[in-house]
Design an enzyme around this catalytic site. Structure first.
Site, PDB file in Angstrom:
ATOM      1  N   ASP A  74       0.802  -1.228   0.000  1.00  0.00           N
ATOM      2  CA  ASP A  74       0.000   0.000   0.000  1.00  0.00           C
ATOM      3  C   ASP A  74       0.834   1.279   0.000  1.00  0.00           C
ATOM      4  O   ASP A  74       0.269   2.366  -0.172  1.00  0.00           O
ATOM      5  CB  ASP A  74      -0.963   0.007   1.195  1.00  0.00           C
ATOM      6  N   ASP A 103      -6.217  -4.846  -6.023  1.00  0.00           N
ATOM      7  CA  ASP A 103      -5.909  -3.447  -5.678  1.00  0.00           C
ATOM      8  C   ASP A 103      -4.448  -3.102  -5.996  1.00  0.00           C
ATOM      9  O   ASP A 103      -4.099  -1.957  -6.266  1.00  0.00           O
ATOM     10  CB  ASP A 103      -6.141  -3.170  -4.182  1.00  0.00           C
TER      11      ASP A 103
HETATM   12  N1  GLY Z   1      -7.226  -1.427  -0.999  1.00  0.00           N
HETATM   13  C1  GLY Z   1      -8.197  -1.801  -0.068  1.00  0.00           C
HETATM   14  C2  GLY Z   1      -9.582  -1.483  -0.455  1.00  0.00           C
HETATM   15  O1  GLY Z   1      -9.914  -1.204  -1.575  1.00  0.00           O
HETATM   16  O2  GLY Z   1     -10.407  -1.512   0.452  1.00  0.00           O
END
Ligand code: GLY
Length: 401
Positions: A112, A172
């Site tokens: 992230d 993601d």
């Molecule tokens: N990247 C985590 C979400 O979309 O909740």
């Protein structure tokens, strides 16, 4: 020049000026609301070293540490407000909030960092390039690179839930490739590009179902690279359509096409876009339910964040698509923005804990952030509004390249 031609010249000039003005000011009213909401959020949070994320169940504002995956979105929102207004006030605020994340450049514990640093420092670098931001972003790219496994040919997403997965890769993660593509562009070092390409190709091979929807989590064997599981973490079920996951896929493959020119990525972005745009459970206002297989539909909550991500991605996808699809993607993105800009989704000034949009879903299986404002919905909503204007005045492609 006689009087008649001077008159005609002045009329034409004033028409041109009002034409430019009307394009530029199409969303002025929405941006007035945004201005006031952001000022309210700044007043509320300027004393903290944390960043706003969402609303707690008791109605209070949830602030998070810089290491939280959502930390970069509020600084990013302030940068986008600077992009719109060109006012130094917003630039100064954006710089201040962005600096709260500085240490995250060395965070190697999550994929992230791409979201966190590219939406804050990356958006800042795009609007006001500086050697300091460049160095911080390159350090972040190096941190992200440490999570790459050459056997799997992917970047590992999470370190948590080790009882469930050895090497989880979530859809993601496609969003974090933008930082790596950028790093090759500014440094000339192709290793970032190679990792991003391998990750995108492995995900293309394993994350998609025959109907072009995608899984949330694919778990790999880190020694052999074999696929071990295809699961969900935030969706309704392993085989269900978690809307934000589809949104990340459309956006992620569109940006990967921008950076590489690889037609397979463009085709995949279009396939997922068509899947979502034509889904029989998509409501009329085009704001998807949080998961399109939730059996409580039509009572199930919507996810404004998924809609905002899809809308922003579709403006870019429209640039690369053939004439028929260009119009279709643009019209669909416009419909989303018009819904999100309506009182049903856009908060009244002074309400919603100063977030812009209502009605997002973060993690339904954990009953966390259900039908709440969430900061990443605001970020992609603003990005989409700005992309819409740039698309319409013909400058979007130049700004993205
Ligand atoms: N990247 C985590 C979400 O979309 O909740």
């Amino acid at each position: 020049m006689n009087f008649k031609s001077i008159f005609t010249f002045l009329m034409t000039l004033s028409l041109c000026v009002s034409c430019v003005k009307s394009t530029k000011t199409k969303n002025d009213k929405v941006f007035q609301t945004i201005d006031l909401q952001l000022q309210g959020m700044v007043d509320e949070t300027s004393d903290s070293n944390r960043l706003p994320r969402c609303t707690n169940e008791d109605g209070s504002l949830r602030m998070v540490r810089a290491s939280d995956w959502t930390s970069g979105f509020f600084p990013g929102v302030l940068w986008l407000q600077y992009q719109y207004t060109q006012e130094d006030k917003w630039k100064t605020l954006a710089q201040g909030y962005t600096s709260r994340l500085e240490k995250q450049q060395f965070n190697t514990r999550t994929h992230d960092v791409g979201f966190m640093m590219y939406c804050s420092y990356g958006t800042g670098y795009r609007l006001a390039p500086s050697p300091e931001y460049k160095e911080i972003l390159l350090n972040t790219a190096n941190s992200l690179m440490t999570r790459y496994n050459p056997q799997v040919k992917c970047i590992r997403s999470w370190d948590h839930n080790k009882d469930k997965w050895d090497f989880p890769v979530i859809i993601d993660n496609m969003m974090n490739l933008e930082l790596l593509f950028w790093a090759t562009e500014v440094s000339g070092d192709s290793s970032y590009y190679e990792v991003a390409m391998n990750h995108a190709l492995t995900t293309l091979a394993n994350h998609f179902r025959p109907d072009n929807s995608c899984y949330h989590v694919v778990a790999y064997n880190p020694e052999t690279g074999a696929v071990e599981k295809k699961n969900t973490h935030q969706g309704y079920a392993h085989e269900s359509v978690w809307s934000r996951g589809q949104a990340w896929a459309i956006y992620g493959y569109t940006l990967s096409y921008r950076a590489s020119g690889d037609e397979r990525f463009l085709a995949q972005a279009e396939k997922v876009a068509h899947f979502m745009m034509n889904h029989p459970k998509l409501p009329e206002d085009k704001i998807p339910y949080w998961d399109l297989d939730d059996p409580t539909i039509p009572q199930a909550p919507r996810d404004a964040s998924a809609a905002a991500v899809i809308s922003s991605a579709l403006y870019e996808l429209a640039l690369y698509s053939d004439e028929d699809h260009k119009a279709e993607y643009k019209a669909f993105a416009d419909e989303i923005l018009s819904s999100l800009s309506s009182p049903a989704y856009l908060a009244e000034v002074g309400s919603n804990n100063h977030f812009l949009l209502k009605h997002s879903v973060g993690n339904m299986p954990k009953a966390d952030e259900v039908d709440e404002p969430i900061i990443y919905a605001d970020y992609y909503f603003m990005e989409a509004l700005l992309r819409q204007a740039d698309f319409e005045n013909g400058t979007l492609l130049k700004k993205l390249k």
